[in-house]
Scaffold this active site. Structure first.
Site: not given
Ligand code: ATP
Length: 335
Positions: A125, A174, A207, A231
């Site tokens: 980010y 992840k 996910d 975010d």
């Protein structure tokens, strides 16, 4: 004792929702005094810069800012004033509560009460090392995660859980694919979790977390994750409980903290008295918690809930016929 806070009225609907918020805070006799400072378009017009030194000094002095949304014009040196503030004050924790509220257009009118704790200073980010090849065919970006950055955000999440009586922290990652960066975050989180045996800790791949949030959001209590995932997840959570008009956020560092509404400047309704002040009011409640005025923070939240329940003077986005200030006055009557 009087507590001074820096107040940034901001752009677009910013001044309207700030006036409404200060009206409610003033009605609570909290012993707050305000140091008004400019940032954004207003500051550019008045002082020739988006983030004047006087504003930075004020936040450095008071260590607490309540901030309305700001516009960052393209080509003025910053990609975002908000990101710049986070960087300059090392505001490493972005804390976003999402709670069901009555009479809001949301899929989950009850049952959701969670907090997303997002790492605010690292990861993709930040946009470190961004480049596009000369032929425009390839774009690159560096994603840096550090043990120190991971440790302090995970610790913040566990401390928040302990302080606020929450029971569970979910570490979202992840690491199965992003083995280096997300892997380091997860490994560090596991070590920190061992220091908090009183708080349940589970792990979830990002996910799956998104799917679980949509299907069974009530299973979450505190979520801690890296910058970009945070975010996205925190906006997803805002969407579960009625959208950005009700979503507050805090950016917290060791030396300063900035409390804000998550939504933008809403230029389409600016100056019309239609803006919903709830997000900034809920951010003010987070600020009161941060100042140790937890009872007062709870009083403010209860008054907001009651006003929503009784549909008193709600703004048009909530289906009412009230305006920004009449809504705030209705809350102030109950606080
Ligand atoms: P920015 O460029 O500053 O992010 P934006 O318009 O792209 O502004 P938002 O300001 O978040 O993004 O607004 C998105 C939509 O939500 C707009 O239609 C706006 O009117 C509405 N909205 C945002 N905040 C509020 C609020 N506090 N009360 C009512 N409606 C709001």
């Amino acid at each position: 004792m009087t507590q001074t806070i820096t107040v940034i009225r901001g752009d677009g609907i910013g001044p309207e929702i700030m006036d409404a918020t200060l009206h409610v805070l003033d009605s609570m006799n909290l012993g707050l005094s305000y140091e008004f400072a400019d940032a954004g378009i207003v500051a550019l017009e008045k002082h020739g810069e988006l983030l004047p030194a006087a504003t930075m000094e004020s936040i450095r002095r008071t260590r607490i800012a309540l901030k309305s949304p700001l516009t960052t014009p393209v080509g003025e040196g910053f990609s975002s004033i908000n990101v710049e503030l986070r960087k300059r004050f090392d505001l490493y924790a972005n804390v976003r509560p999402a709670k069901s509220f009555p009479n809001t257009k949301s899929r989950f009118a009850s049952g959701v009460d969670l907090v997303t704790v997002r790492e605010n200073t690292e990861g993709a980010y930040i946009g470190e090392g961004q480049s596009v090849s000369e032929d425009g065919e390839t774009a690159m970006l560096t994603q840096k995660v550090t043990r120190r950055g991971s440790e302090r955000i995970v610790r913040y999440a566990f401390e928040l859980a302990r302080r606020t009586g929450r029971k569970k922290v979910t570490v979202v990652h992840k690491a199965n694919i992003l083995k280096s960066t997300s892997g380091l975050f997860l490994k560090t989180a596991r070590l920190v979790a061992q220091e908090y045996p009183d708080i349940e800790c589970n792990e979830m791949i990002v996910d799956n977390c998104c799917m679980q949030l949509v299907m069974r959001p009530e299973q979450f209590d505190v979520i801690v994750t890296t910058n970009l995932f945070g975010d996205i997840i925190s906006d997803l959570c805002a969407g579960l409980v009625g959208g950005l008009g009700l979503a507050p956020g805090a950016n917290i560092g060791s030396d300063a903290a900035i409390f804000e509404a998550v939504h933008g400047t809403a230029p389409d309704i600016a100056g019309q008295g239609k803006a919903n002040p709830c997000a900034l009011l809920l951010a003010a409640a987070q600020m009161l918690d941060h100042l140790g005025k937890c009872e007062e923070a709870e009083r403010l939240r209860r008054a907001i809930v009651q006003t929503l329940e009784e549909k008193d003077s709600l703004t048009p986005d909530l289906g009412g016929t009230g305006n920004t200030m009449s809504f705030a006055q209705a809350i102030a009557r109950r606080v």
